[in-house]
Design a protein around this motif. Structure first.
Motif, mmCIF file in Angstrom:
data_model
loop_
_atom_site.group_PDB
_atom_site.id
_atom_site.type_symbol
_atom_site.label_atom_id
_atom_site.label_comp_id
_atom_site.label_asym_id
_atom_site.label_seq_id
_atom_site.Cartn_x
_atom_site.Cartn_y
_atom_site.Cartn_z
ATOM 1 N N VAL A 1 0.833 -1.414 -0.060
ATOM 2 C CA VAL A 1 0.085 -0.209 0.060
ATOM 3 C C VAL A 1 0.990 1.366 -0.048
ATOM 4 C CG1 VAL A 1 -1.881 1.296 1.305
ATOM 5 C CG2 VAL A 1 -1.656 -1.072 1.420
ATOM 6 N N LEU A 2 0.642 2.119 -0.966
ATOM 7 C CA LEU A 2 1.462 3.123 -0.822
ATOM 8 C C LEU A 2 1.211 4.087 0.276
ATOM 9 C CD1 LEU A 2 0.552 4.260 -4.486
ATOM 10 C CD2 LEU A 2 2.640 3.615 -3.767
ATOM 11 N N PRO A 3 2.382 4.752 1.026
ATOM 12 C CA PRO A 3 2.311 5.339 2.060
ATOM 13 C C PRO A 3 1.128 6.168 2.559
ATOM 14 C CG PRO A 3 4.294 6.028 1.234
ATOM 15 C CD PRO A 3 3.776 4.885 0.356
ATOM 16 N N TRP A 4 0.797 7.319 1.710
ATOM 17 C CA TRP A 4 -0.293 7.958 1.823
ATOM 18 C C TRP A 4 -1.323 7.445 1.775
ATOM 19 C CZ3 TRP A 4 2.911 8.046 -2.386
ATOM 20 C CH2 TRP A 4 2.326 7.565 -3.576
ATOM 21 N N LEU A 5 -1.695 6.294 1.465
ATOM 22 C CA LEU A 5 -2.875 5.822 1.220
ATOM 23 C C LEU A 5 -3.368 4.593 2.319
ATOM 24 C CD1 LEU A 5 -2.757 4.416 -2.689
ATOM 25 C CD2 LEU A 5 -4.295 6.375 -1.483
ATOM 26 N N VAL B 1 -3.168 10.284 -7.879
ATOM 27 C CA VAL B 1 -3.326 10.125 -6.223
ATOM 28 C C VAL B 1 -3.092 8.636 -5.767
ATOM 29 C CG1 VAL B 1 -5.612 10.167 -5.608
ATOM 30 C CG2 VAL B 1 -4.133 11.442 -4.392
ATOM 31 N N GLY B 2 -3.494 7.666 -6.723
ATOM 32 C CA GLY B 2 -3.452 6.289 -6.253
ATOM 33 C C GLY B 2 -4.697 5.578 -6.027
ATOM 34 N N LYS B 3 -5.761 6.042 -6.886
ATOM 35 C CA LYS B 3 -6.872 5.485 -6.793
ATOM 36 C C LYS B 3 -7.165 4.141 -7.318
ATOM 37 C CE LYS B 3 -9.327 8.790 -9.319
ATOM 38 N NZ LYS B 3 -8.088 9.671 -9.433
ATOM 39 N N MET B 4 -6.641 4.013 -8.426
ATOM 40 C CA MET B 4 -6.599 2.679 -9.177
ATOM 41 C C MET B 4 -5.732 1.582 -8.226
ATOM 42 S SD MET B 4 -7.578 0.878 -11.567
ATOM 43 C CE MET B 4 -8.387 1.347 -13.114
ATOM 44 N N GLN B 5 -4.399 1.964 -8.098
ATOM 45 C CA GLN B 5 -3.810 1.147 -7.145
ATOM 46 C C GLN B 5 -4.344 0.569 -5.708
ATOM 47 O OE1 GLN B 5 -2.506 3.576 -8.751
ATOM 48 N NE2 GLN B 5 -0.448 3.363 -9.599
ATOM 49 N N GLU C 1 10.303 18.755 -5.892
ATOM 50 C CA GLU C 1 9.477 19.703 -5.417
ATOM 51 C C GLU C 1 8.471 20.202 -6.872
ATOM 52 O OE1 GLU C 1 10.343 23.555 -3.196
ATOM 53 O OE2 GLU C 1 11.618 21.901 -2.250
ATOM 54 N N VAL C 2 9.377 20.389 -7.778
ATOM 55 C CA VAL C 2 8.851 20.830 -8.802
ATOM 56 C C VAL C 2 7.621 19.965 -9.471
ATOM 57 C CG1 VAL C 2 9.407 21.634 -11.463
ATOM 58 C CG2 VAL C 2 11.067 21.888 -9.601
ATOM 59 N N LEU C 3 8.233 18.713 -9.537
ATOM 60 C CA LEU C 3 7.229 17.607 -10.118
ATOM 61 C C LEU C 3 5.985 17.616 -9.281
ATOM 62 C CD1 LEU C 3 9.816 14.569 -10.722
ATOM 63 C CD2 LEU C 3 8.568 15.878 -12.406
ATOM 64 N N LEU C 4 6.176 17.721 -8.150
ATOM 65 C CA LEU C 4 4.981 17.721 -7.182
ATOM 66 C C LEU C 4 3.875 18.852 -7.379
ATOM 67 C CD1 LEU C 4 4.080 15.477 -5.386
ATOM 68 C CD2 LEU C 4 5.063 16.954 -3.420
ATOM 69 N N ALA C 5 4.736 19.899 -7.731
ATOM 70 C CA ALA C 5 3.911 21.093 -8.041
ATOM 71 C C ALA C 5 3.170 21.247 -9.382
ATOM 72 C CB ALA C 5 4.888 22.455 -8.019
ATOM 73 N N LEU C 6 3.713 20.315 -10.456
ATOM 74 C CA LEU C 6 3.300 20.278 -11.584
ATOM 75 C C LEU C 6 2.121 19.459 -11.551
ATOM 76 C CD1 LEU C 6 6.397 19.972 -14.138
ATOM 77 C CD2 LEU C 6 4.727 22.167 -13.848
ATOM 78 N N ILE D 1 -10.069 10.431 -1.548
ATOM 79 C CA ILE D 1 -8.794 10.642 -1.246
ATOM 80 C C ILE D 1 -7.981 11.868 -1.305
ATOM 81 C CG2 ILE D 1 -6.394 9.397 -1.796
ATOM 82 C CD1 ILE D 1 -7.915 6.813 -2.250
ATOM 83 N N ALA D 2 -7.493 12.444 -0.025
ATOM 84 C CA ALA D 2 -7.016 13.774 -0.112
ATOM 85 C C ALA D 2 -5.776 13.750 -0.878
ATOM 86 C CB ALA D 2 -6.973 14.279 1.512
ATOM 87 N N VAL D 3 -5.254 14.901 -1.245
ATOM 88 C CA VAL D 3 -3.736 15.145 -1.611
ATOM 89 C C VAL D 3 -2.760 15.017 -0.612
ATOM 90 C CG1 VAL D 3 -2.291 17.087 -2.578
ATOM 91 C CG2 VAL D 3 -4.545 16.807 -3.324
ATOM 92 N N PRO D 4 -2.053 14.103 -0.973
ATOM 93 C CA PRO D 4 -1.293 13.648 0.186
ATOM 94 C C PRO D 4 -0.358 14.782 0.899
ATOM 95 C CG PRO D 4 -0.706 12.275 -1.582
ATOM 96 C CD PRO D 4 -1.566 13.124 -1.924
ATOM 97 N N ASP D 5 -0.038 14.767 2.328
ATOM 98 C CA ASP D 5 0.902 15.514 2.831
ATOM 99 C C ASP D 5 2.317 15.710 1.989
ATOM 100 O OD1 ASP D 5 1.943 16.867 5.294
ATOM 101 O OD2 ASP D 5 3.438 15.474 5.172
ATOM 102 N N ARG D 6 2.574 17.082 2.042
ATOM 103 C CA ARG D 6 3.668 17.377 0.738
ATOM 104 C C ARG D 6 4.958 16.623 1.408
ATOM 105 N NH1 ARG D 6 6.642 21.877 0.188
ATOM 106 N NH2 ARG D 6 7.264 22.197 -2.051
ATOM 107 N N ALA D 7 5.158 16.784 2.564
ATOM 108 C CA ALA D 7 6.715 16.249 3.076
ATOM 109 C C ALA D 7 6.624 14.680 2.924
ATOM 110 C CB ALA D 7 6.892 16.391 4.591
ATOM 111 N N LEU D 8 5.542 14.328 3.185
ATOM 112 C CA LEU D 8 5.456 12.596 2.764
ATOM 113 C C LEU D 8 5.643 12.465 1.260
ATOM 114 C CD1 LEU D 8 4.678 9.724 3.977
ATOM 115 C CD2 LEU D 8 2.312 10.450 3.549
ATOM 116 N N SER D 9 5.065 13.038 0.554
ATOM 117 C CA SER D 9 5.069 12.916 -0.990
ATOM 118 C C SER D 9 6.371 13.273 -1.241
ATOM 119 C CB SER D 9 4.319 13.711 -1.662
ATOM 120 O OG SER D 9 2.783 13.628 -1.415
ATOM 121 N N ILE D 10 7.174 14.213 -0.731
ATOM 122 C CA ILE D 10 8.520 14.572 -1.245
ATOM 123 C C ILE D 10 9.677 13.262 -0.935
ATOM 124 C CG2 ILE D 10 10.564 16.193 -0.900
ATOM 125 C CD1 ILE D 10 8.592 18.246 -1.593
#
Ligand code: ZN
Length: 337
Positions: free
Chosen positions: A6-10, A38-42, A188-193, A166-175
């Motif tokens: 399971v992806l950590p933010w899920l 955001v990982g709905k399909m996973q 950082e840039v990828l996540l912003a895009l 499913i909320a947008v994950p916490d930024r620090a966790l995603s990074i």
């Protein structure tokens, strides 16, 4: 198929799904909503496999007959309904096909799981047809509807589904997660895009999007400085996805507006382009930026219909060239000198 963790933010969502399965209170229709990537399909696939598994633990066992069929994508009690081509609607024929399959008994004792995605791409006759199935659910069938825009689904469908947003994950966790995928520098840039969606960020990295976007940005900036000719730039751009281009332009203009108002403003949509954007913002008038943003939004709407993409981009860039109205510019384009 072991390893599919399971992806950590899920994880919080997974615990809820686990509880449904553990207490045998699985909803017959569950709408999983969240932005792209955001990982709905996973999540839905893991849940489907978990429901079908003969010896489930926290996750599906990965080894039983059912898990093997699932991994080989040949499990007879697992059905996926998608558009025939990405971006196209899910048609009534696809739903009729599904209903026909559901009229047969499950092949294995236990659940039958359907993933329908993207649910908002069902056309209205498809949605009507599905509604009948949702109204008379079969107790062994679990429907998982995935969508980025629940509001685009008919209220009649929504009212039959339990919802998981499913909320947008916490930024620090995603990074942190992106760094683990080897994308630390660009995270950082990828996540912003990707509007904060980690899987979308990975997909963008794989498409080489950062490099391409920078190239487009420099051309766009040079159109404003009248170093590059709008028509020639439009010709090059027309070969590329207009959706990405207009989204990028929006993000640049919005950053320019913010920088024009407050030169050291907080996080930008394009943190890697800050210096270049700052220099450009100093040369532009706020009212022209707003005017261009309006035009851009109108063009985006037009591009959804049948228009000549190159002409639409040309028009946009010609406006950008004149609307930019660089201070100190003589009004005479440099490429004409
Ligand atoms: Zn198993």
């Amino acid at each position: 198929m072991k390893g599919a963790a399971v992806l950590p933010w899920l994880e919080p969502y997974w615990r809820r799904l686990q509880a449904y399965a553990g207490f045998e209170r699985v909803p017959q229709a569950l709408l999983i909503a969240g932005i792209a990537g955001v990982g709905k399909m996973q999540l839905a696939r893991l849940f489907a496999q978990r429901l079908l598994c003969r010896r489930p633990g926290d996750l599906a066992c990965g080894e039983c007959v059912s898990c093997q069929l699932f991994a080989a994508q040949t499990h007879p009690d697992f059905l996926v309904v998608e558009p025939a081509e990405p971006g196209k609607p899910i048609t009534v024929d696809a739903i009729r096909g599904l209903i026909a399959s559901l009229s047969l008994k499950p092949q294995y004792s236990g659940y039958r799981v359907v993933i329908l995605a993207p649910a908002h791409q069902m056309n209205s006759s498809a949605a009507n047809s599905l509604l009948k199935t949702l109204e008379e659910p079969d107790e062994h069938t679990v429907m998982l509807l995935l969508t980025e825009t629940p509001a685009a689904l008919p209220a009649t469908i929504l009212s039959r589904c339990q919802r998981m947003e499913i909320a947008v994950p916490d930024r620090a966790l995603s990074i942190r997660w992106l760094a683990e995928q080897g994308l630390g520098e660009q995270a950082e840039v990828l996540l912003a895009l990707a509007q904060g969606a980690p899987l979308r960020a990975v997909a963008l990295a794989q498409e080489g999007v950062i490099e391409r976007r920078e190239e487009f940005f420099l051309a766009w900036r040079d159109v404003a400085r009248r170093i590059q000719e709008p028509v020639l730039v439009a010709e090059k751009w027309a070969k590329y996805s207009c959706e990405a281009l207009t989204d990028w332009m929006s993000s640049w203009v919005i950053d320019l507006i913010r920088l024009r108002a407050l030169p050291n403003c907080g996080p930008l949509n394009n943190p890697d382009l800050r210096e270049s954007l700052q220099a450009t913002a100093r040369q532009l008038e706020l009212k022209n930026l707003f005017r261009f943003l309006d035009l851009l939004n109108a063009t985006k709407r037009r591009l959804l219909g049948q228009v000549n993409r190159q002409l639409a981009l040309e028009e946009l860039l010609i406006h950008w060239s004149s609307a930019a109205n660089f201070q100190g510019s003589t009004g005479k384009p440099k490429y004409h000198e």
